[in-house]
Design an enzyme around this catalytic site. Structure first.
Site, mmCIF file in Angstrom:
data_model
loop_
_atom_site.group_PDB
_atom_site.id
_atom_site.type_symbol
_atom_site.label_atom_id
_atom_site.label_comp_id
_atom_site.label_asym_id
_atom_site.label_seq_id
_atom_site.Cartn_x
_atom_site.Cartn_y
_atom_site.Cartn_z
ATOM 1 N N GLN A 58 -21.789 5.500 53.376
ATOM 2 C CA GLN A 58 -22.124 4.203 53.983
ATOM 3 C C GLN A 58 -20.872 3.582 54.627
ATOM 4 O O GLN A 58 -19.991 4.311 55.032
ATOM 5 C CB GLN A 58 -22.773 3.262 52.945
ATOM 6 C CG GLN A 58 -24.181 3.671 52.524
ATOM 7 C CD GLN A 58 -24.244 4.802 51.534
ATOM 8 O OE1 GLN A 58 -23.593 4.769 50.509
ATOM 9 N NE2 GLN A 58 -25.032 5.816 51.823
ATOM 10 N N ASP A 74 -22.285 5.939 59.225
ATOM 11 C CA ASP A 74 -22.389 6.957 60.282
ATOM 12 C C ASP A 74 -21.198 6.960 61.233
ATOM 13 O O ASP A 74 -21.336 7.254 62.427
ATOM 14 C CB ASP A 74 -23.697 6.770 61.079
ATOM 15 C CG ASP A 74 -24.916 6.878 60.198
ATOM 16 O OD1 ASP A 74 -24.885 7.656 59.247
ATOM 17 O OD2 ASP A 74 -25.910 6.163 60.467
#
Ligand code: GDP
Ligand code: IMO
Ligand code: MG
Length: 422
Positions: free
Chosen positions: A222, A13
């Site tokens: 990821q 993120d």
């Protein structure tokens, strides 16, 4: 022509979606190389927000061929929903390509992930998207690939074989209802028709692109610290988000890579279980979470937040060989009187600058901080380094010095144009 990789430098993120969207302006191919629908990448442009889980974020650019390469695992139910949502937003999927070697995340994978996560002991805090079980079947050589899907008899044989192994586990280990092979074959044969137009031999497609000197951008999912081998095992995902994973996942040889972009937030977040030395569980943490809207794109979970961990970031830079950094969400840090950055860990009675990937050992590490002065004003309208407050520039300088990689992009807001190119 550049062959670039965009890698998450932390626990995911980091705003890879935004950075890929920016760099895709000069790419011909944008290629997702690992992970599955556990990813959630956001792109905000012209007042519209697009969310991607499997489809490469680069697809928003009409000149881009968007490729889901063989290292990705694909849940066709999730894909179908995502494709419909994007079409609804006016995005054409004509330029999508899907690799023959892509493994399918099947309903039993999702079920097994959910059943396993329902056990309290050993919980990872996964996204429950079936990622671990899919990669496990791939390694166990009982997985089903896109190539199997395209012939009905082949699909049927693969589904029956894998359910002979997975159904007893579902029933006897977890006491849940086994899956019906015939219903699954029927459903997935339907998906075969949906994806057939997109399927191609991805390694060949990309080798040809290299020969023709086309610019290629590889989109990571990821983050480095979630890598199966180099992350904080077992609190990791089941694929290889690191730059080397881009080669494995696409078939592009390591010596062809020209740029490796590390994307890092100006602070740190993590979703799910696992050690997090700089975690903030106080008001400061709440303030960062609120300003950064730190709630998951895929699961909606509140993200854990903490100060920037330079020890971890320097490790990521070395594991991936970053040639450039993109520092994102810098705007979130406006208004704090002082900011802390972690420059060492206190571990087993001594201080170290080396990251400790072993999860129980990392859980025992105490962060050693330096404090840097904050800046008061909002910076989301800044478009050049000179417009940034001096203390924000000093903060960036501290990152560059410690990590030893130049910062070439700074993001000060979610919109495409809220970016400083250095
Ligand atoms: P990814 O998984 O690495 O692509 O990142 P996510 O999309 O899951 O999370 C990043 C979030 O931050 C998204 O909601 C973005 O719209 C948002 N975002 C991206 N860059 C910035 C930025 O510079 N400032 C702020 N405030 N938000 C940003
Ligand atoms: P993007 O691409 C943040 C985390 C999960 C969990 C661990 C294992 O948006 O950065 P999994 O479902 O993969 O088996 O979960 O990995 N995780 C992510 N965290 N961003 C992601 O993707 C993630 N994908 C998986 O929260 O801790
Ligand atoms: Mg995300």
């Amino acid at each position: 022509m550049p062959v670039s990789v965009v890698v998450g430098a932390q626990w995911g993120d980091e705003a890879k979606g935004k950075i890929v969207d920016l760099l895709a302006q000069r790419a011909r191919y944008v290629v997702r190389y690992a992970g599955g629908s556990n990813a959630g990448h956001t792109v905000c442009t012209n007042g519209t927000t697009y969310k991607f889980h499997l489809i490469p974020s680069g697809i928003l650019h009409p000149h881009v061929i968007a490729v889901i390469a063989d290292g990705v695992v694909m849940d066709l139910r999730a894909f179908s929903i995502e494709a419909a949502a994007l079409r609804e937003q006016g995005v054409s999927l004509d330029r999508l390509r899907i690799g023959l070697g892509v493994h399918l995340t099947m309903p039993y994978h999702r079920l097994l992930d959910e059943l396993e996560e329902a056990q309290l002991e050993g919980r990872i805090g996964t996204t429950k998207r079936g990622i671990g079980p899919t990669y496990a079947d791939k390694a166990w050589r009982i997985g089903i690939r896109v190539a199997d899907l395209l012939e009905r008899d082949r699909l049927a044989a693969r589904v029956r074989r894998v359910l002979q192994r997975r159904n007893p586990t579902i029933e006897r280990v977890y006491g849940a209802k086994p899956l019906d092979p015939d219903a699954l074959i029927e459903e997935y044969w339907g998906y075969a028709e949906q994806i057939r137009p997109y399927v191609c031999d991805v390694p060949h497609l990309l080798l040809r692109a290299l020969e023709q000197d086309e610019p290629i951008l590889m989109e990571g999912a990821q983050g480095t610290l979630l890598d199966l081998d180099y992350g904080t095992y077992p609190y990791v995902t089941s694929s290889h988000p690191v730059a080397a994973g881009a080669c494995l996942g696409t078939g592009i040889a390591p010596n062809r890579l020209t740029e490796i972009w590390g994307v890092a937030k100006a602070y740190t977040t993590r979703v799910g279980e696992g050690p997090f030395p700089t975690e903030l569980t106080d008001d400061t943490g709440d303030r960062i979470r609120n300003r950064g809207r730190e709630y998951g794109t895929t699961t909606g979970r509140a993200r854990r937040v903490g100060w920037l961990d330079l020890v971890a970031l320097r490790y990521a830079a070395r594991i991936n060989g970053f040639t450039a950094l993109a520092v994102t969400l810098l705007d979130v840090l406006s208004g704090f009187p002082t900011l802390k950055v972690c420059v060492a860990y206190r571990h087993a009675g001594r201080e170290t600058r080396e990251f400790v990937a072993d999860a129980p050992a990392l859980a025992r590490c105490e962060p050693v901080y330096v404090e840097l002065p904050g800046w008061e004003q909002e910076i989301d309208r800044c478009r050049s380094l000179e417009e940034l407050p001096a203390n924000a520039r000093a903060y960036l300088h501290c990152i560059e010095e410690y990590v030893g990689v130049p910062i070439k992009l700074i993001s000060v807001g979610a919109q495409r144009e809220q970016t400083i190119v250095v």
